[in-house]
Design an enzyme around this catalytic site. Structure first.
Site, PDB file in Angstrom:
ATOM      1  CE1 TYR A 101      39.686  37.947  29.555  1.00  0.00           C
ATOM      2  CE2 TYR A 101      38.221  38.943  31.170  1.00  0.00           C
ATOM      3  CZ  TYR A 101      39.390  38.277  30.858  1.00  0.00           C
ATOM      4  OH  TYR A 101      40.269  37.930  31.867  1.00  0.00           O
ATOM      5  CB  SER A 153      37.726  36.965  34.593  1.00  0.00           C
ATOM      6  OG  SER A 153      37.599  38.367  34.797  1.00  0.00           O
TER       7      SER A 153
END
Length: 260
Positions: A158, A145
């Site tokens: 995350y 990501s």
């Protein structure tokens, strides 16, 4: 890909919804034998039905990639049915809690995100290794990501997991080079996955003009954008590429934003 993927064995974790579902569709269209795994049984069955309507057949094996025993069982099933693995795509990931302050973030929630998003790819690569060694031009592709390189406030788990997965990518690329296994990553930005969810969770995109204009290309991304890059990186056309991370974000992370 000029029939490159015909009869290739592709395993996609988190393949029942979102980017994973888009990846499954793309490789199935290339005549590969696609196996998806997911923790959500309902989503897995929905994905099978959705692709079946397109005359595409895939296999679904439920698995929690954060659990070592379940990953071992997954790879044993792949070995029993197919005998080898040509491509492993580590896509499974969770974001919850999306945001929570450092002071209020329970250690258990932080650990859970790391267990799925970072421990999971490690376990899958570890136990897929004997199958990949039997594959043709074997590759591992990690879906990371842009959060690995930039942050919004209070996204600790995350961000940390995706940053770790970026590092794990080049570590595995060097470590598995003697086995001729290439390892790369795709780092998606804003990808609209609403239409790619299971029934009951599907949503239609509602993007403002401002949302679109955040991206130099003028739109938000979709799973097909990731799938097209995956098809290239996992093919022989990318045979000289390993240990790399390809950012696919419509240019958002290179756009300077000033507030006047």
């Amino acid at each position: 890909m000029q029939n490159y993927y015909t009869s290739k064995i592709i395993l996609i974790t988190g393949g029942a919804q979102g980017i994973g579902r888009g990846l499954a569709q793309a490789f199935a269209l290339e005549k590969a034998h696609v196996v998806i795994t997911d923790l959500d049984w309902e989503a897995g069955a929905d994905a099978l039905a959705w692709l079946g309507k397109q005359h595409l057949t895939i296999d679904f094996i439920p698995c929690d990639v954060s659990k070592e025993q379940q990953v071992q069982q997954l790879m044993n099933k792949v070995r029993q049915v197919y005998g080898r693995l040509d491509v492993l795509i580590n896509n499974a990931g969770i974001a919850a809690p999306v945001r929570r302050s450092l002071a209020q973030l329970p250690v258990e929630e932080f650990d859970k995100v790391l267990s799925v998003n970072l421990r999971g790819p490690f376990l899958c690569a570890k136990y897929a290794l004997p199958l990949l060694e039997k594959g043709t031009n074997p590759t591992i592709l990690n879906i990371t990501s842009t959060r690995a390189f930039m942050s919004e406030p209070d996204t600790f788990g995350y961000t940390a997991a995706k940053g770790g997965l970026e590092s794990l990518t080049h570590s595995m690329a060097i470590s598995l080079a003697p086995q001729r296994i290439r390892v790369n990553a795709i780092s998606p930005g804003w990808i609209e996955t609403g239409p790619w969810q299971k029934d009951g969770k599907k949503t239609e995109p509602q993007h403002s003009q401002e949302d679109k204009e955040q991206h130099p290309v003028g739109r938000v991304g979709n799973p097909e954008d990731i799938a097209e890059a995956a098809l290239f990186l996992c093919s022989e056309k990318a045979g000289f590429i390993t240990g790399q991370s390809l950012t696919i974000d419509g240019g958002m992370t290179v756009k300077m934003i000033y507030h006047e």
